[in-house]
Scaffold this motif. Structure first.
Motif, mmCIF file in Angstrom:
data_model
loop_
_atom_site.group_PDB
_atom_site.id
_atom_site.type_symbol
_atom_site.label_atom_id
_atom_site.label_comp_id
_atom_site.label_asym_id
_atom_site.label_seq_id
_atom_site.Cartn_x
_atom_site.Cartn_y
_atom_site.Cartn_z
ATOM 1 N N LEU A 41 -34.640 -67.081 40.704
ATOM 2 C CA LEU A 41 -35.823 -67.119 39.855
ATOM 3 C C LEU A 41 -36.127 -68.566 39.486
ATOM 4 O O LEU A 41 -35.227 -69.315 39.104
ATOM 5 C CB LEU A 41 -35.606 -66.292 38.591
ATOM 6 N N ARG A 42 -37.329 -68.941 39.632
ATOM 7 C CA ARG A 42 -37.741 -70.285 39.250
ATOM 8 C C ARG A 42 -38.014 -70.320 37.763
ATOM 9 O O ARG A 42 -38.436 -69.332 37.168
ATOM 10 C CB ARG A 42 -38.999 -70.700 39.994
ATOM 11 N N LYS A 43 -37.778 -71.507 37.204
ATOM 12 C CA LYS A 43 -38.074 -71.659 35.779
ATOM 13 C C LYS A 43 -39.573 -71.592 35.598
ATOM 14 O O LYS A 43 -40.331 -72.133 36.405
ATOM 15 C CB LYS A 43 -37.566 -73.007 35.270
ATOM 16 N N PRO A 44 -39.982 -70.912 34.573
ATOM 17 C CA PRO A 44 -41.433 -70.841 34.356
ATOM 18 C C PRO A 44 -41.984 -72.238 34.045
ATOM 19 O O PRO A 44 -41.337 -73.047 33.412
ATOM 20 C CB PRO A 44 -41.579 -69.906 33.151
ATOM 21 N N ILE A 45 -43.178 -72.486 34.529
ATOM 22 C CA ILE A 45 -43.819 -73.774 34.292
ATOM 23 C C ILE A 45 -44.383 -73.772 32.892
ATOM 24 O O ILE A 45 -45.197 -72.925 32.528
ATOM 25 C CB ILE A 45 -44.941 -74.015 35.318
ATOM 26 N N VAL A 46 -43.878 -74.728 32.120
ATOM 27 C CA VAL A 46 -44.341 -74.846 30.735
ATOM 28 C C VAL A 46 -45.514 -75.816 30.727
ATOM 29 O O VAL A 46 -45.376 -76.941 31.206
ATOM 30 C CB VAL A 46 -43.198 -75.379 29.830
#
Length: 196
Positions: A41-46
């Motif tokens: 899972l990729r880190k969500p783009i903040v």
């Protein structure tokens, strides 16, 4: 060309087909393919803060105030590295070496002095001389009533610069202020390179 990896739905379809397949006589069964690893899972783009007003250089450190005054010609020559033999240079500074030739530029204009200096340096090197004396004079005394302070001795300042520029730079190994018995601050020792 690299193989593309199967998508999860393609892999699932393949496993269904593989389970229903029967072994051919005389052949070994292919090993069952392992289940795919779950995708990382990729880190969500903040979202970043909206761009605020800025000006170029606002985060740059403020430079410290410096006063870089030109050093005198004598100071600059004293800071030059010693290119000639150190022992001979020590004797030169103490006035123990005798110049083999000398030229007096005192009283000449800049054009005359430049021409005379070039001819003298090139000629003395051709004759195999190593140490020559160039007399420039210390220059006129400063006028205390002059609204703008000026440096003394135009020739005194200019001669070392000429000696560092071609064609004279190819002949000159070392330039040093002369010992008091050879003219002191009004003359220069010019140590020439060996003629090839």
């Amino acid at each position: 060309m690299s193989r593309r990896k199967l998508r999860p739905d393609e892999l699932e379809l393949w496993q269904l087909v593989a389970r229903s397949a029967e072994k051919l006589p005389g052949r070994k069964m292919a090993p069952e393919t392992p289940a795919p690893k779950p995708a990382k899972l990729r880190k969500p783009i903040v979202p970043r803060d909206p761009v605020q007003n800025f000006a170029l250089g606002t985060r740059a450190p403020t430079p410290q105030e410096r006063h870089d005054f030109f050093a005198s010609t004598s100071d600059r020559l004293a800071q030059d590295p010693v290119r000639m033999d150190a022992k001979a240079f020590g004797r030169l500074k103490r006035g123990k070496l005798q110049p083999e030739a000398r030229i007096d530029l005192h009283g000449m204009t800049l054009d005359q002095a430049h021409r005379e200096l070039a001819g003298f340096i090139l000629g003395t090197q051709m004759r195999g001389f190593r140490l020559v004396l160039v007399i420039t004079g210390k220059g006129l005394r400063e006028d205390p009533h002059d609204p703008m302070p000026r440096r003394r001795g135009v020739l005194k300042t200019q001669v070392p610069q000429w000696l560092r520029m071609p064609p004279l730079s190819a002949c000159v190994l070392q330039v040093s202020e002369a010992h008091i018995k050879h003219g002191g601050g009004g003359a220069y020792y010019v140590y020439l390179k060996k003629r090839r």
